[in-house]
Design an enzyme around this catalytic site. Structure first.
Site, PDB file in Angstrom:
ATOM      1  N   ASP A 151       3.789  -9.303  -4.448  1.00 54.60           N
ATOM      2  CA  ASP A 151       2.626  -9.550  -5.232  1.00 54.60           C
ATOM      3  C   ASP A 151       2.615  -8.699  -6.384  1.00 54.60           C
ATOM      4  OD1 ASP A 151       1.293 -10.763  -2.810  1.00 54.60           O
ATOM      5  OD2 ASP A 151       0.631  -9.105  -2.153  1.00 54.60           O
TER       6      ASP A 151
ATOM      7  N   LYS B  18      -0.708 -12.032  -6.520  1.00 51.28           N
ATOM      8  CA  LYS B  18      -2.262 -12.057  -6.061  1.00 51.28           C
ATOM      9  C   LYS B  18      -3.049 -10.988  -6.660  1.00 51.28           C
ATOM     10  CE  LYS B  18      -2.450 -12.392  -1.255  1.00 51.28           C
ATOM     11  NZ  LYS B  18      -3.383 -12.001  -0.565  1.00 51.28           N
TER      12      LYS B  18
ATOM     13  N   MET C 183     -10.258  -1.561  -3.093  1.00 53.50           N
ATOM     14  CA  MET C 183     -10.882  -2.375  -3.870  1.00 53.50           C
ATOM     15  C   MET C 183     -12.204  -2.133  -4.331  1.00 53.50           C
ATOM     16  SD  MET C 183      -9.089  -5.982  -2.204  1.00 53.50           S
ATOM     17  CE  MET C 183      -8.878  -5.417  -0.483  1.00 53.50           C
TER      18      MET C 183
HETATM   19  N1  SAH Z   1      -1.995  -3.581   1.852  1.00 57.67           N
HETATM   20  C1  SAH Z   1      -2.429  -2.660   0.733  1.00 57.67           C
HETATM   21  C2  SAH Z   1      -3.702  -2.756   0.214  1.00 57.67           C
HETATM   22  C3  SAH Z   1      -3.967  -4.138  -0.488  1.00 57.67           C
HETATM   23  S1  SAH Z   1      -5.582  -4.387  -1.237  1.00 57.67           S
HETATM   24  C4  SAH Z   1      -2.290  -1.097   1.215  1.00 57.67           C
HETATM   25  O1  SAH Z   1      -1.958  -0.932   2.675  1.00 57.67           O
HETATM   26  O2  SAH Z   1      -2.256  -0.112   0.304  1.00 57.67           O
HETATM   27  C5  SAH Z   1      -5.407  -3.926  -2.825  1.00 57.67           C
HETATM   28  C6  SAH Z   1      -5.997  -2.538  -2.836  1.00 57.67           C
HETATM   29  O3  SAH Z   1      -5.532  -1.502  -2.577  1.00 57.67           O
HETATM   30  C7  SAH Z   1      -6.375  -2.179  -4.390  1.00 57.67           C
HETATM   31  O4  SAH Z   1      -7.409  -2.662  -5.056  1.00 57.67           O
HETATM   32  C8  SAH Z   1      -6.390  -0.715  -4.273  1.00 57.67           C
HETATM   33  O5  SAH Z   1      -7.720  -0.487  -3.766  1.00 57.67           O
HETATM   34  C9  SAH Z   1      -5.548  -0.270  -3.126  1.00 57.67           C
HETATM   35  N2  SAH Z   1      -4.333   0.059  -3.710  1.00 57.67           N
HETATM   36  C10 SAH Z   1      -3.154  -0.549  -3.349  1.00 57.67           C
HETATM   37  N3  SAH Z   1      -2.098   0.136  -4.065  1.00 57.67           N
HETATM   38  C11 SAH Z   1      -2.602   1.350  -4.580  1.00 57.67           C
HETATM   39  C12 SAH Z   1      -2.260   2.569  -5.178  1.00 57.67           C
HETATM   40  N4  SAH Z   1      -1.020   2.823  -5.425  1.00 57.67           N
HETATM   41  N5  SAH Z   1      -3.012   3.178  -5.526  1.00 57.67           N
HETATM   42  C13 SAH Z   1      -4.311   3.453  -5.114  1.00 57.67           C
HETATM   43  N6  SAH Z   1      -4.808   2.336  -4.478  1.00 57.67           N
HETATM   44  C14 SAH Z   1      -4.085   1.210  -4.187  1.00 57.67           C
END
Ligand code: SAH
Length: 460
Positions: free
Chosen positions: A247, A269, A382
């Site tokens: 991704d 994505k 998000m």
């Molecule tokens: N599966 C992922 C989430 C995917 S949805 C998890 O468990 O973290 C994508 C959202 O995750 C982003 O919009 C943000 O809100 C959050 N996100 C993912 N990586 C991040 C990071 N390094 N720091 C802060 N938020 C993050």
């Protein structure tokens, strides 16, 4: 390279260790891993060394005589007396031994490496005596990478080499050994079922080849970004993969851990939109696995948190392809760690909710009234683009406007940013600080701060 690494055959050979203290004991521990015969030369032995002599694992003389070094392949010298050490070294060299004088690299013929021991698999890390501390830290990294049962499995496979040579045609052997070391037999062995692993290997040998197929899919959590927040299991899958679909949020550093000749496919994505529609991802991962390939679907954070894992799991199941989920560190955990503040706080925050600020197009927004209970940490994924709506929804649900909100973007990346706001000031703070996705909004609706507020009923 000023020194050349070699593995010496040690069975039945003689190693002389001069010195009776802690350094000598350290070297003895190393040599004890081998099948060499040990002779200790020292007037007095520390209790550990004396114990070795008592159980017959080492011989002992008080001082070196003319024949002490006869037939000696390696001599370790650690008496602490430079003149004496030089004399012993000269005597050992005259007898043909390779000499190591502890803590005197300039006087050594050879250095002992840092060793990762998965006998019969051994990894030796050397720094030519320049940086032993670095050598040890590299050893620790390798130690973490190699499963504790690797040696036992390699030994089992090794015992079957003759049978493999007999039953498996030369052109099929490479694929066979790849199957052995990356396939289900090793999985079974790692899980502790040595018999099942041995049976699988023997059946394949009897069949004359590694089983056909073997395609599988792993949904692997890449963690929030920093590559050392990957799990060891995730690294193993990356190193075994034939193809990796990843991704937008997966850090390039993480992909570095993949097998060099694995295909990497960016499926790009974005939040709420995809370069590749989900259905296409589902179809392609299944098609690749059906070709017998090991497919890794690498997802940021934990694959089971807002990762559309359900569709991919269902697609794999429908096609009868084995699927495994490898959990990862989710963004909320990484954000809490960056803030040095736990997700739950005893007595203040007894619940922690992971909620998305962006639902499927057409779906209603989350029911903030149901979530806005005191004693809750809300981790909103998000949510940056909808911070105004979210804050408004929570305030309308009775959460005080002064409630603390922490925002962490790019948690665990070099570009990480943190900001503090209240619910009321959140949209403004996000605008002023220029905070963009990916970010976590962490709303701390503590019990103490909410004690006197009256809450409306849930509308759900
Ligand atoms: N599966 C992922 C989430 C995917 S949805 C998890 O468990 O973290 C994508 C959202 O995750 C982003 O919009 C943000 O809100 C959050 N996100 C993912 N990586 C991040 C990071 N390094 N720091 C802060 N938020 C993050």
């Amino acid at each position: 390279m000023k020194s050349f690494p070699m593995f010496l055959k040690m069975t039945g050979r003689r190693v002389v260790i001069c010195g009776g203290g802690a350094e000598a004991a350290r070297k003895a521990r190393l040599v004890l891993k081998t099948e060499a015969r040990i002779l200790l030369v020292a007037p007095v032995l520390d209790p550990e060394l004396a114990g070795l002599v008592a159980v017959g694992r080492a011989g002992h003389v008080a001082t070196a005589g003319p024949d002490t070094f006869d037939g000696c392949v390696l001599a370790f010298i650690a008496t602490g007396d430079v003149a004496e050490e030089d004399a012993l070294a000269a005597q050992a060299r005259a007898a043909g031994a390779v000499v190591n004088i502890v803590d005197r690299p300039e006087a050594c013929d050879a250095f002992t490496p840092s060793i990762v021991d998965r006998d019969p698999v051994v990894v030796a890390v050397g720094t030519e005596g320049t940086a032993p501390v670095l050598g040890r830290s590299i050893k620790t990294e390798v130690e973490a990478m190699l499963h504790p049962r690797l040696g036992a499995f390699a030994a089992l496979a090794g015992r079957l080499r003759a049978a493999v040579a007999e039953r498996i045609a030369p052109e099929a052997r490479r694929r066979f050994w790849e199957w052995v070391y990356t396939g289900p037999a090793f999985d079974r062995h790692r899980a502790g079922d040595e018999h099942a692993a041995a049976d699988m290997l023997k059946q394949a040998i009897a069949a004359g080849q590694a089983p056909e197929g073997g395609g599988r899919i792993a949904l692997v959590g890449a963690g929030p970004g920093a590559r050392d927040l990957l799990t060891l299991r995730a690294v193993r899958h990356l190193q075994e993969a034939d193809v990796i679909f990843y991704d937008r949020l997966v850090d390039p550093d993480v992909l570095e851990l993949a097998r060099r000749d694995a295909d990497r496919v960016f499926v790009g994505k974005e939040v709420g939109a995809c370069a590749w529609p989900q259905a296409k991802i589902d179809a392609v991962i299944v098609a690749e696995a059906q070709k017998g390939r090991r497919v890794v679907r690498l997802k940021s954070g934990d694959p089971s948190v807002f990762g559309r894992a359900t569709e991919e799991i269902e697609a794999a199941r429908a096609a009868g392809i084995p699927i495994e989920i490898v959990p990862g560190v989710t963004a909320a955990s990484a954000a809490a760690a960056s803030l040095s503040r736990p997700l739950t706080e005893r007595g203040e925050s007894d619940a922690c909710v992971f909620v998305t600020g962006t639902c499927r197009p057409g779906d209603p927004a989350p029911d903030w009234t149901a979530l806005a209970r005191p004693g809750t940490t809300l981790c909103i994924y998000m949510g940056v683009a909808r911070a105004g709506e979210i804050a408004g929804g929570l305030i309308a649900a009775g959460v005080p406007g002064g409630t603390e909100v922490e925002v962490v973007s790019q948690a665990s990346h070099a570009t990480e940013r943190r900001a503090c706001a209240t619910l009321a000031s959140l949209p403004q703070v996000i605008r002023d600080e220029g905070i963009a996705n990916p970010a976590i909004l962490m709303v701390r609706h503590l019990k103490s701060a909410a004690a006197e507020v009256v809450y409306p009923q849930s509308v759900a």
